[in-house]
Design a protein around this motif. Sequence first.
Motif, short mmCIF file in Angstrom:
data_model
loop_
_atom_site.label_atom_id
_atom_site.label_comp_id
_atom_site.label_asym_id
_atom_site.label_seq_id
_atom_site.Cartn_x
_atom_site.Cartn_y
_atom_site.Cartn_z
N ILE A 77 25.72 100.44 27.49
CA ILE A 77 24.73 99.56 26.87
C ILE A 77 24.78 98.19 27.53
N GLU A 78 25.97 97.66 27.68
CA GLU A 78 26.11 96.38 28.41
C GLU A 78 26.03 96.67 29.92
N LEU A 79 25.90 95.61 30.72
CA LEU A 79 25.81 95.82 32.17
C LEU A 79 27.18 96.00 32.80
N HIS A 122 21.43 92.77 15.82
CA HIS A 122 22.00 93.66 16.84
C HIS A 122 23.45 93.24 17.12
N PRO A 123 24.28 94.19 17.52
CA PRO A 123 25.65 93.81 17.89
C PRO A 123 25.65 92.89 19.12
N PHE A 124 26.63 92.02 19.17
CA PHE A 124 26.78 91.13 20.33
C PHE A 124 28.25 91.21 20.74
N PRO A 125 28.53 91.54 21.98
CA PRO A 125 29.94 91.79 22.35
C PRO A 125 30.75 90.50 22.41
N GLY A 126 32.04 90.62 22.16
CA GLY A 126 32.93 89.47 22.24
C GLY A 126 32.81 88.69 23.54
N PRO A 127 32.80 89.38 24.70
CA PRO A 127 32.68 88.65 25.97
C PRO A 127 31.28 88.07 26.20
N SER A 137 18.36 99.28 18.63
CA SER A 137 19.72 99.03 18.15
C SER A 137 20.31 97.80 18.81
N GLN A 138 19.88 97.54 20.04
CA GLN A 138 20.43 96.40 20.77
C GLN A 138 19.46 96.05 21.90
N ALA A 139 19.29 94.76 22.15
CA ALA A 139 18.42 94.33 23.24
C ALA A 139 18.93 93.00 23.77
N ILE A 177 37.89 103.14 31.14
CA ILE A 177 36.50 102.94 31.50
C ILE A 177 36.09 101.51 31.21
N LYS A 178 36.35 101.08 29.99
CA LYS A 178 36.09 99.68 29.64
C LYS A 178 37.17 99.22 28.70
N THR A 179 37.62 98.03 28.88
CA THR A 179 38.60 97.49 27.96
C THR A 179 37.85 96.66 26.93
N HIS A 180 37.68 97.20 25.74
CA HIS A 180 37.06 96.39 24.70
C HIS A 180 38.05 95.31 24.35
N HIS A 181 37.65 94.07 24.53
CA HIS A 181 38.66 93.02 24.40
C HIS A 181 39.20 92.95 22.99
N ASN A 182 38.44 93.51 22.02
CA ASN A 182 38.97 93.44 20.66
C ASN A 182 39.77 94.69 20.30
N VAL A 183 40.03 95.55 21.25
CA VAL A 183 40.90 96.69 20.97
C VAL A 183 41.99 96.82 22.02
N ILE A 201 37.91 104.63 18.71
CA ILE A 201 37.98 105.90 19.45
C ILE A 201 37.55 105.74 20.89
N GLU A 202 36.57 104.87 21.15
CA GLU A 202 36.15 104.71 22.55
C GLU A 202 37.29 104.18 23.40
N SER A 203 38.02 103.22 22.87
CA SER A 203 39.13 102.65 23.63
C SER A 203 40.25 103.67 23.81
P1 XMP Z 1 28.89 99.82 26.06
O1 XMP Z 1 28.45 98.79 27.02
O2 XMP Z 1 30.32 100.21 26.21
O3 XMP Z 1 28.77 99.15 24.62
O4 XMP Z 1 27.98 101.02 26.04
C1 XMP Z 1 28.88 99.85 23.40
C2 XMP Z 1 28.82 98.85 22.28
O5 XMP Z 1 30.02 98.06 22.31
C3 XMP Z 1 29.70 96.69 22.53
N1 XMP Z 1 30.73 96.16 23.44
C4 XMP Z 1 31.70 95.29 23.10
N2 XMP Z 1 31.97 94.67 21.95
N3 XMP Z 1 33.80 93.57 22.97
C5 XMP Z 1 33.01 93.80 21.89
O6 XMP Z 1 33.25 93.20 20.85
C6 XMP Z 1 33.60 94.16 24.16
O7 XMP Z 1 34.31 93.95 25.11
C7 XMP Z 1 32.48 95.07 24.23
N4 XMP Z 1 31.97 95.83 25.23
C8 XMP Z 1 30.90 96.47 24.73
C9 XMP Z 1 28.31 96.67 23.11
O8 XMP Z 1 27.66 95.44 22.87
C10 XMP Z 1 27.68 97.85 22.41
O9 XMP Z 1 27.23 97.51 21.12
#
Ligand code: XMP
Length: 333
Positions: free
Chosen positions: A330-332, A209-214, A253-255, A159-165, A147-149
């Motif tokens: 959440i990410e920078l 904690h979640p870790f983003p793909g990038p 939730s994430q750090a 706003i952000k391109t989640h690379h996995n979506v 939904i965010e994508s």
């Molecule tokens: P943001 O920074 O958008 O992050 O507030 C929300 C959640 O999504 C994760 N995130 C990603 N996960 N690919 C991923 O697999 C991405 O490009 C990506 N960008 C953000 C982030 O770690 C947080 O849990």
Amino acid sequence: SWVMGDFVQQEIARIRHLVGDRAQVIGAVSGGVDSTVAAKLMKEAIGDRFHAVLVDNGLMRLNECAQVKATLSEHLGINLTVVDAADLFLGRLAGVLEPEKKRKIIGSTFIDLFEKEAERIEKEAENTPNAGKVEWFLQGTLYPDVIESLSFKGPSATIKTHHNVGGLPERMMNGQGLRLLEPLRLLFKDEVREIGRSLNIHRDLIMRHPFPGPGIGIRILGEVTAERVEIARKADHIYISAIREAGIYDQMSQAYAGVDTNKAVGVMGDTRVYGYIIILRAVTTSDFMSAEAFEFPWALLQKIARTIVNSVDGVSRVTYDLTSKPPGTIELE
Ligand code: XMP
């Protein structure tokens, strides 16, 4: 619960039906709970016709690759290949400053490598009982990613391109190349964790904690260089270890520790130094769509800052990010 048990059985049946008796599936794994649960479901559904691939993009955390390999391949018995591509990613990222550009480069490099792996797997399977085309690409996408994508992707702006979506090349989305298999796309994180428990995945992995793909790539403001990745890695390791030792890892939730664009002056002994600025981030959230900065015990935060400046060469300052989401993310980047 029985509801999640039902989900597992139904999803395994759906995967078998979709994939059929011959096709093979390739999937990205990162060591996080989502991709691990997705991989475990695939393994249950189609056994060794599922091929997990861990791409070492040079943007993972300290010792992470070896740990992921041990968990997936040795502990969960998943068919895993590690592709060492750190130099390729860092090479393509050299000189790139713009966040969306970084994400696109990382995303498309991933896809290039997966397509190559798919070809290699097909070749290797020729004349074996597993022979079959690699037709599917597994992703551990969750409902909030979807939904965010979608909701942010108007005709004008992303706003952000989640690379996995949203960041996948058109050829993968329009049915010409590999087809996407997303068993978790209707689930929230807590549901995925529950499924993970029912599949006997280790607690530490489930609560990770979640870790983003990038990876660290979107936690370094500005250019991603080997030196800055190394700084981020060391600082992050100190930060997360201290959080675990204090017994508060599960309260957030994430750090992570990120690196700022510029340098700042500091004093070390009698000399002025010009060093990197570390940005510590920790948030609490229930859905990752909105989040609050974690309320750290002050003394602990100061101790962590001191340890980082004293033990990571080239760092002169440590800051703590207080921004909520929104307006921050959440990410920078
Ligand atoms: P943001 O920074 O958008 O992050 O507030 C929300 C959640 O999504 C994760 N995130 C990603 N996960 N690919 C991923 O697999 C991405 O490009 C990506 N960008 C953000 C982030 O770690 C947080 O849990």
